[in-house]
Design an enzyme around this catalytic site. Structure first.
Site: not given
Length: 491
Positions: A256-257, A260
């Site tokens: 997920h990170e 980003h």
């Protein structure tokens, strides 16, 4: 130098200082000594005062007035648009208020972490009251007589309104609730029941980051209470966390990170340390993290590859084969924690927060009543009671650091990701064959070329429409969820 050149030279330094301020926040969450918190609060306040002074410098307004916008190319026009928006916004917020918010939220973050560890809501409420009062003042200044919560949302998703989000959530909720009800009536895939050493989780976590294109030469992976991504351009750092009984928390937080971080790392270097050189909105940012984590990372093809990686790292962990593992990864189950929620229920967690913080900012809900309101709403939405504060009102860091208006961008990111995934599947018809070999390069490359490299060049909705070829709509997300989970659960 032209007015535009002078403006951009000044802005370049402002952006560099903002990155320094962000690094202070990263340090606070990862390696800062606990006893340094009071001093760090003063440092953050001092940095915010410097940044506020630069962002409200009268010369910025003079340069903006002097720029010949008709002579600008699209990238330069976008730079001016974003600088003007930031300037107009910052001019509405008094410098002493901006500095006080930075100081109080830095202190509140540490007090939240301590209260969460101690399961002590009362210990956190006094500083949360300060944060809410300050953010209400800021929102009123920004709204200038309009809706305070709309003004806060605009910080994270420009031009989005609470009424639009509420309408979108009203459209999504019935299908999500119906799907959840149908799924939970069935006996689901088995859960993990094994011990996964934290050290080995971190080893595999870093391999996963690399497999999704995270550039370790310009980033690093650390541990924090709440996973996050920090920075842009040449220095983009991520954090994750470990639970020896739940490695998926670590692995999917990392993926997920990385979504980003990849957005920030892949923006055209010509935009480095400029307003266009960062993600255009948190909704668009979240679209990258969610499509990396879910549509790619939780797909049957990729989980087949991950299953073999986990067997190599941990040995036999009690899941018979890749098909069973796919079910385990996507298991729908009762739980309290937003970041650990399955795809079916995740957006229901966001809707709860959206309504509560909207009420907090309007004054319809006071901080002293927040825990009870949370618990009542959770029981109504999920059908069981919150068992402890760290699973309830204390679970998220966001309110301690003043991020009111941020939560709805998570669901908006899911909606955007649904549109992007539909377009990606059409563009890369053999995607599953590649993911089954652990190769995400065409998927992440398509996202890089169609969305990430452009940074803040276009407004959020235009960014998604340009990349996906469709206006944002929740329909692709809802269709994807129903197709996926009806198949997993044999509905």
């Amino acid at each position: 130098m032209s007015a535009y050149d002078e403006l951009m030279a000044f802005q370049h330094q402002t952006e560099a200082l903002a990155q320094v301020a962000g690094r202070l926040g990263w340090d606070q969450e990862t390696v800062m000594p606990r006893g340094a918190a009071p001093q760090r609060a003063e440092e953050m306040a001092a940095m915010e005062a410097v940044l506020h002074a630069r962002r409200t410098d009268p010369r910025v307004g003079e340069w903006l007035s002097a720029v010949d916008e008709g002579a600008l190319d699209p990238a330069a026009a976008a730079q001016v648009r974003l600088i003007r928006k930031s300037y107009d916004r910052t001019m509405k917020v008094p410098a002493d208020l901006a500095s006080e918010i930075a100081k109080v939220t830095s202190r509140a973050q540490g007090q939240w972490a301590e209260a969460r560890a101690a399961e002590d809501v009362a210990a956190f409420l006094p500083v949360l009251k300060e944060v809410v009062a300050l953010k209400r003042q800021e929102g009123q200044a920004l709204a200038n007589g309009g809706d305070v919560y709309d003004a806060m949302i605009d910080d994270y998703e420009p031009d989005m309104k609470a009424s639009e989000l509420a309408a979108m959530f009203d459209e999504m909720r019935p299908r999500l609730v119906a799907l959840r009800g149908a799924v939970l009536e069935k006996s689901g895939p088995r859960a993990l029941a094994h011990v996964f050493p934290a050290r080995k989780q971190m080893q595999l976590s870093r391999e996963l980051a690399r497999s999704f294109g995270y550039d370790m030469n310009h980033g690093r992976v650390d541990k924090a209470v709440h996973p996050f991504s920090s920075g842009s351009g040449l220095d983009v750092r991520i954090t994750t966390r470990t639970n020896e009984l739940d490695p998926f928390n670590c692995f999917y937080s990392t993926i997920h990170e990385v979504g980003h971080a990849a957005y920030e790392q892949n923006i055209d270097r010509a935009y480095l340390l400029t307003p266009v050189g960062q993600g255009v909105s948190m909704g668009v940012h979240e679209s990258q993290s969610r499509i990396y984590e879910n549509q790619i990372g939780r797909s049957r093809a990729f989980t087949g590859w991950l299953y073999e990686q986990m067997r190599d790292q941990f040995g036999d962990f009690g899941i018979a084969d890749a098909d069973a593992f796919y079910g385990t990864v996507n298991r729908v189950h009762q739980g309290y924690i937003r970041t650990e929620a399955d795809e079916v229920q995740y957006n229901l967690h966001i809707m709860l927060r959206f309504d509560l913080e909207r009420a907090l900012m309007s004054g319809d809900l006071e901080v002293d009543d927040l825990e009870a309101a949370w618990n009542d709403r959770f029981a109504a939405d999920f059908g069981y009671a919150v068992d402890k504060p760290s699973n309830g009102v204390l679970q998220d860091v966001h309110w301690s650091v003043g991020l009111f208006g941020y939560f709805p961008t998570y669901s908006l990111g899911n909606v955007y990701a649904g549109c992007l995934h539909e377009a990606l599947r059409k563009a890369v018809p053999d995607l599953d064959e590649q993911l089954a070999a652990g190769d995400t390069s065409q998927a992440t490359g398509w996202l890089r070329d169609n969305l990430q490299t452009h940074g803040g060049l276009r407004p959020p909705r235009d960014t998604i429409e340009h990349a996906s070829g469709m206006a944002p709509s929740p329909a692709p997300l809802l269709d994807y969820l129903e197709t996926k989970f009806r198949a997993i659960y044999g509905l």
